[in-house]
Design a protein around this motif. Sequence first.
Motif, PDB file in Angstrom:
ATOM      1  N   VAL A 339       2.372   0.487   7.510  1.00  0.00           N
ATOM      2  CA  VAL A 339       2.984  -0.722   6.948  1.00  0.00           C
ATOM      3  C   VAL A 339       2.740  -0.795   5.449  1.00  0.00           C
ATOM      4  N   TYR A 340       1.508  -0.499   5.033  1.00  0.00           N
ATOM      5  CA  TYR A 340       1.167  -0.518   3.601  1.00  0.00           C
ATOM      6  C   TYR A 340       2.038   0.476   2.834  1.00  0.00           C
ATOM      7  N   ALA A 341       2.137   1.707   3.362  1.00  0.00           N
ATOM      8  CA  ALA A 341       2.939   2.732   2.685  1.00  0.00           C
ATOM      9  C   ALA A 341       4.411   2.344   2.635  1.00  0.00           C
ATOM     10  N   LEU A 342       4.932   1.695   3.679  1.00  0.00           N
ATOM     11  CA  LEU A 342       6.330   1.239   3.703  1.00  0.00           C
ATOM     12  C   LEU A 342       6.570   0.215   2.597  1.00  0.00           C
ATOM     13  N   LEU A 343       5.672  -0.779   2.501  1.00  0.00           N
ATOM     14  CA  LEU A 343       5.830  -1.810   1.480  1.00  0.00           C
ATOM     15  C   LEU A 343       5.696  -1.240   0.077  1.00  0.00           C
ATOM     16  N   ASP A 344       4.802  -0.263  -0.085  1.00  0.00           N
ATOM     17  CA  ASP A 344       4.534   0.299  -1.408  1.00  0.00           C
ATOM     18  C   ASP A 344       5.612   1.275  -1.855  1.00  0.00           C
ATOM     19  N   SER A 345       5.944   2.251  -1.016  1.00  0.00           N
ATOM     20  CA  SER A 345       6.831   3.335  -1.445  1.00  0.00           C
ATOM     21  C   SER A 345       8.307   3.060  -1.178  1.00  0.00           C
ATOM     22  N   HIS A 346       8.605   2.290  -0.145  1.00  0.00           N
ATOM     23  CA  HIS A 346      10.013   2.064   0.208  1.00  0.00           C
ATOM     24  C   HIS A 346      10.545   0.760  -0.381  1.00  0.00           C
ATOM     25  N   TYR A 347       9.824  -0.352  -0.139  1.00  0.00           N
ATOM     26  CA  TYR A 347      10.298  -1.654  -0.613  1.00  0.00           C
ATOM     27  C   TYR A 347       9.783  -1.998  -2.015  1.00  0.00           C
ATOM     28  N   LYS A 348       8.882  -1.145  -2.559  1.00  0.00           N
ATOM     29  CA  LYS A 348       8.333  -1.346  -3.901  1.00  0.00           C
ATOM     30  C   LYS A 348       7.680  -2.728  -4.047  1.00  0.00           C
ATOM     31  N   TYR A 349       7.085  -3.169  -2.977  1.00  0.00           N
ATOM     32  CA  TYR A 349       6.390  -4.460  -3.005  1.00  0.00           C
ATOM     33  C   TYR A 349       5.084  -4.305  -3.786  1.00  0.00           C
ATOM     34  N   ASN A 350       4.688  -5.364  -4.476  1.00  0.00           N
ATOM     35  CA  ASN A 350       3.447  -5.314  -5.248  1.00  0.00           C
ATOM     36  C   ASN A 350       2.245  -5.398  -4.307  1.00  0.00           C
ATOM     37  N   VAL A 351       1.653  -4.247  -4.020  1.00  0.00           N
ATOM     38  CA  VAL A 351       0.514  -4.206  -3.094  1.00  0.00           C
ATOM     39  C   VAL A 351      -0.807  -4.040  -3.836  1.00  0.00           C
ATOM     40  N   ALA A 352      -0.776  -4.227  -5.161  1.00  0.00           N
ATOM     41  CA  ALA A 352      -1.995  -4.039  -5.959  1.00  0.00           C
ATOM     42  C   ALA A 352      -3.172  -4.879  -5.453  1.00  0.00           C
ATOM     43  N   PRO A 353      -2.965  -6.140  -5.027  1.00  0.00           N
ATOM     44  CA  PRO A 353      -4.114  -6.918  -4.530  1.00  0.00           C
ATOM     45  C   PRO A 353      -4.725  -6.330  -3.255  1.00  0.00           C
ATOM     46  N   TYR A 354      -3.988  -5.472  -2.567  1.00  0.00           N
ATOM     47  CA  TYR A 354      -4.468  -4.896  -1.297  1.00  0.00           C
ATOM     48  C   TYR A 354      -4.684  -3.386  -1.414  1.00  0.00           C
ATOM     49  N   ALA A 355      -4.917  -2.909  -2.632  1.00  0.00           N
ATOM     50  CA  ALA A 355      -5.029  -1.464  -2.860  1.00  0.00           C
ATOM     51  C   ALA A 355      -6.215  -0.832  -2.146  1.00  0.00           C
ATOM     52  N   PHE A 356      -7.159  -1.671  -1.726  1.00  0.00           N
ATOM     53  CA  PHE A 356      -8.338  -1.154  -1.010  1.00  0.00           C
ATOM     54  C   PHE A 356      -8.022  -0.790   0.432  1.00  0.00           C
ATOM     55  N   LEU A 357      -6.892  -1.274   0.959  1.00  0.00           N
ATOM     56  CA  LEU A 357      -6.609  -1.142   2.393  1.00  0.00           C
ATOM     57  C   LEU A 357      -6.501   0.292   2.891  1.00  0.00           C
ATOM     58  N   PRO A 358      -5.738   1.186   2.222  1.00  0.00           N
ATOM     59  CA  PRO A 358      -5.604   2.542   2.772  1.00  0.00           C
ATOM     60  C   PRO A 358      -6.938   3.262   2.938  1.00  0.00           C
ATOM     61  N   LEU A 359      -7.775   3.231   1.907  1.00  0.00           N
ATOM     62  CA  LEU A 359      -9.071   3.913   2.003  1.00  0.00           C
ATOM     63  C   LEU A 359      -9.948   3.268   3.053  1.00  0.00           C
ATOM     64  N   LEU A 360      -9.925   1.936   3.109  1.00  0.00           N
ATOM     65  CA  LEU A 360     -10.723   1.233   4.124  1.00  0.00           C
ATOM     66  C   LEU A 360     -10.274   1.622   5.524  1.00  0.00           C
ATOM     67  N   CYS A 361      -8.961   1.654   5.740  1.00  0.00           N
ATOM     68  CA  CYS A 361      -8.437   2.020   7.061  1.00  0.00           C
ATOM     69  C   CYS A 361      -8.786   3.463   7.421  1.00  0.00           C
ATOM     70  N   LEU A 362      -8.734   4.370   6.443  1.00  0.00           N
ATOM     71  CA  LEU A 362      -9.075   5.763   6.709  1.00  0.00           C
ATOM     72  C   LEU A 362     -10.563   5.918   7.005  1.00  0.00           C
ATOM     73  N   ILE A 363     -11.397   5.122   6.331  1.00  0.00           N
ATOM     74  CA  ILE A 363     -12.837   5.156   6.615  1.00  0.00           C
ATOM     75  C   ILE A 363     -13.105   4.689   8.040  1.00  0.00           C
ATOM     76  N   VAL A 364     -12.462   3.575   8.427  1.00  0.00           N
ATOM     77  CA  VAL A 364     -12.626   3.085   9.800  1.00  0.00           C
ATOM     78  C   VAL A 364     -12.075   4.091  10.796  1.00  0.00           C
ATOM     79  N   TYR A 365     -10.938   4.711  10.452  1.00  0.00           N
ATOM     80  CA  TYR A 365     -10.365   5.763  11.300  1.00  0.00           C
ATOM     81  C   TYR A 365     -11.394   6.860  11.548  1.00  0.00           C
ATOM     82  N   MET A 366     -12.038   7.336  10.472  1.00  0.00           N
ATOM     83  CA  MET A 366     -12.987   8.435  10.606  1.00  0.00           C
ATOM     84  C   MET A 366     -14.190   8.032  11.462  1.00  0.00           C
ATOM     85  N   ILE A 367     -14.652   6.797  11.287  1.00  0.00           N
ATOM     86  CA  ILE A 367     -15.772   6.315  12.096  1.00  0.00           C
ATOM     87  C   ILE A 367     -15.391   6.277  13.570  1.00  0.00           C
TER      88      ILE A 367
END
Length: 471
Positions: A339-367
Motif C-alpha cells: 500500500v505504501y509503495a502504491l501511494l508513493d510510486s503510483h499515486y505520488k501521494y506525499n508519504v514523507a510523514p510515514y517514511a519510517f513505515l517500509p523499514l519498520l515493516c521489513l524489520i517486523v517481517y524479519m523478526i
Amino acid sequence: MFENCRADLKQKWRQYLAASLASYGSLCTGMSMGWTSPVFPQLRSENSPLPREPTLVEENWIGSLLVLGGLLGPLITVPLSNRVGRRWIIMGSNIPLLLGWLLAGVATSLPTLYAARVMWGCATGMQFATVPLYIGEIAEDKIRGSLSALFLLFINVGFLLAYAIGPFSTYWGLTAAGGILSLFYVPFTWFIPETPFFLMFKGNVAEATEVLQKLRGLPKEAVQAEVDGLRAMIAREFKTEPSVKDLWATRGNLKALGICVFLAMLLQLSGIDVLLFYMEELLVKVGTRISASDGTIIMGVVQVVTSCITPLVVDRLGRKLLMWTTSLGLTIFLGIIGVYALLDSHYKYNVAPYAFLPLLCLIVYMILFTLGVGPVPWILVAEMFPVRTKCLASGIASFCCWLAGFVWTRFFRDVAASYGIYTAFWILAVCCGFGFIFSISPLLPETKGKTFDEIQEMLNKGSKENKPVDV
C-alpha cells in the motif's frame, strides 16, 4: 546457578565446539547469499569487473542461479549421506564454496559470475541438507535446540557481514573477504568428528563409543546406555534398505510429507530470498528515506539478534501457534508495504510523514520470519518422520524449497518492473495468507511436547495402518 551453568558448559563444550565448527560454513554461504545486495550497485558502476552494465534479466539470473544451484544439494547429499557419512559431505561442501569465491574473484564476464553463483548454491544446498542433520546426531536431547540454533545464527552473521562490508568496500574487497573467511572452513571441518549414529550404522561400535565419550565428556560406562540405544534403534529401523516408497508406506508419512513440502515452499514464497538478495534495491524502491546501506545493516542486526531468541520461543509456544501468528503477521506487514509503495510510486501521494513505515515493516517481517515461518518447517521434518525416512523427507522438502526460491528470485523483479513493486509485495502477502489459512486448519497438527508415536497417531487418524516404531 552460575556454578551449575559453568559445570554444564565444562562437560558439554565439545558438543558446542563441534556444532560451531560445522555451522561456520553457513556463515560463508550466508555471505554468498547476501553478496548480491551490495554488489549489484557496484556492477552498475565504473568499478565493475564486467565490461558493461548487466541488464535487469541478467541481474535476475545472477541472483536466482544461487537458488538453482541449491537444488543440487539434496541430489548430492541424499544418496551419499548413509554411504560416506555426514562429516565427509560437510567437508565436500568446501569444494564448490571455495570454487565459487575464486570464480567471483576472477570474473570478467557474466558466464563466470553465473558459474560462481551456481557453485555457491551447490555448497549452500549441501550444508542446508547435512549440517542440521549432523548437529541433531551429535547433540544431547537437552541442548539439541540451542545447538541447532547455531546454524541459523551463523547464516545470519554471514548476511550481516556482507551487508556491513559491501557498501564500504569494492567488489573485489567484499569477494576477497568472503573467500578468506571461507578458507578457515577447510581446517574446521577436518577437526569435527563423524556422528555416533553413522559410525554405529556402519558397525564401528568401538569408534562410535569413543566419539560419544569425547562429545559427552563422560567415561565409557556412562555412555553405554546411549550406545545400546543407538544399536537397538538401528537394528530395528534398518532391517531393510530405506526406499522412497517408505514415504508413502503409511498415511501418516504421506501426510507429513505434504505438510513439510508445503511449508518449505511457503518459506520461499514468503519472499525471504528476494528480500535478502535484493535488500538495498528494495529499500530504495519502496521509498524509505533512510540510506539503503544503513537500512540493510539494521536488517542484518535484527536477523542475528532474533536468531538468538528463536530456540527459546519455538519450544515454549509450539509449532502451530508460531506458524499461524507469524504467517498472519507477514501477510499484514507485506500488504502494508504494498500500500505504501502504491501511494508513493503510483499515486505520488506525499508519504514523507510515514517514511519510517517500509523499514519498520521489513524489520517486523524479519523478526516474524525468523521466529516462525523460517525454522518451523525443518523442525517438523525432524519430528514427523522416523529415522529411516528422515533423510529422504528432508531432501525432498529441501529440493521443493529451493525450486520455489529459484522461481521467485528469478521473476520477482520482472513482476515489479512490469506491474509495480506494490504488486510484487501483494503477491508475497497472498502467499503468506495461504500459509495462515493452512496453519489454522486441522491439516497442521501441533507437535509440541508430543512423542513420535503420538504425532504418528495424529497423522494416521482414521487409518488402520500400523504406526511406525517410536525412535
